[in-house]
Design a protein around this motif. Structure first.
Motif, mmCIF file in Angstrom:
data_model
loop_
_atom_site.group_PDB
_atom_site.id
_atom_site.type_symbol
_atom_site.label_atom_id
_atom_site.label_comp_id
_atom_site.label_asym_id
_atom_site.label_seq_id
_atom_site.Cartn_x
_atom_site.Cartn_y
_atom_site.Cartn_z
ATOM 1 N N VAL A 105 0.842 -1.190 0.000
ATOM 2 C CA VAL A 105 0.000 0.000 0.000
ATOM 3 C C VAL A 105 0.881 1.246 0.000
ATOM 4 O O VAL A 105 1.787 1.370 0.829
ATOM 5 N N MET A 133 -3.205 0.486 -3.794
ATOM 6 C CA MET A 133 -2.955 -0.869 -3.320
ATOM 7 C C MET A 133 -2.462 -1.730 -4.475
ATOM 8 O O MET A 133 -3.118 -1.808 -5.522
ATOM 9 N N LEU A 176 -8.561 -1.901 4.082
ATOM 10 C CA LEU A 176 -8.471 -2.670 2.845
ATOM 11 C C LEU A 176 -9.455 -3.836 2.910
ATOM 12 O O LEU A 176 -9.448 -4.600 3.876
ATOM 13 N N ILE A 184 -10.734 -0.193 -0.920
ATOM 14 C CA ILE A 184 -10.034 0.799 -0.099
ATOM 15 C C ILE A 184 -11.080 1.772 0.451
ATOM 16 O O ILE A 184 -11.756 2.455 -0.312
#
Length: 152
Positions: A55, A103, A126, A145
């Motif tokens: 991330v 991500m 997430l 997200i």
């Protein structure tokens, strides 16, 4: 001779204070200090997925200047937090920041959040099916997200 003996403790005390000041200053310059207990982290990333993810979080201030641009590796079910940059520790007024979260170099979400004070943080989740502002629903598809402000 008596005046030299009287001045010795004063000189030693001043030198100790200077040495303490220098060591504390260097610790702030060369490493990020840990957040004091009364400050919430600047943001926390929660990985609710069963897979690991990389991330990248970029934070822009109200002048669109990047203040944080860091990449984290999160194992399944793990969390990572980022303490406030030193420049934001004493912030008392609300400010708006743009959080850009990417991500695995594939999925990106962006949110403008008002960080009200040192007790407000960004929560980055997430693959969650719930959040601070989204009620839990078992039938809902996971959100890749989710970015939201939370107050401690």
């Amino acid at each position: 001779m008596v005046s030299k003996i009287r001045n010795k403790p004063i000189v030693i005390g001043v030198l100790l204070i200077i040495a303490l000041f220098i060591s504390v200053s260097l610790s702030f310059i060369f490493k990020e200090p840990a957040s004091p207990y009364f400050l919430a982290p600047f943001f926390v990333i929660h990985n609710h997925d069963v897979n690991s993810h990389e991330v990248t979080v970029e934070v822009l201030d109200q002048h669109n200047k990047s203040i944080i641009n860091e990449t984290y590796s999160l194992e399944p079910g793990s969390d990572v937090s980022r303490s406030r940059p030193l420049s934001l520790w004493l912030q008392q007024e609300k400010r708006e920041y743009t959080f850009k979260v990417t991500m695995d170099d594939q999925i990106t979400n962006e949110a403008n959040l008002e960080i009200l004070d040192s007790h407000t943080s960004a929560s980055i989740r997430l693959y969650t099916v719930f959040g601070e502002t989204i009620p839990y629903d078992r039938l809902r598809e996971p959100i890749p997200i989710l970015i939201e402000a939370v107050e401690y």
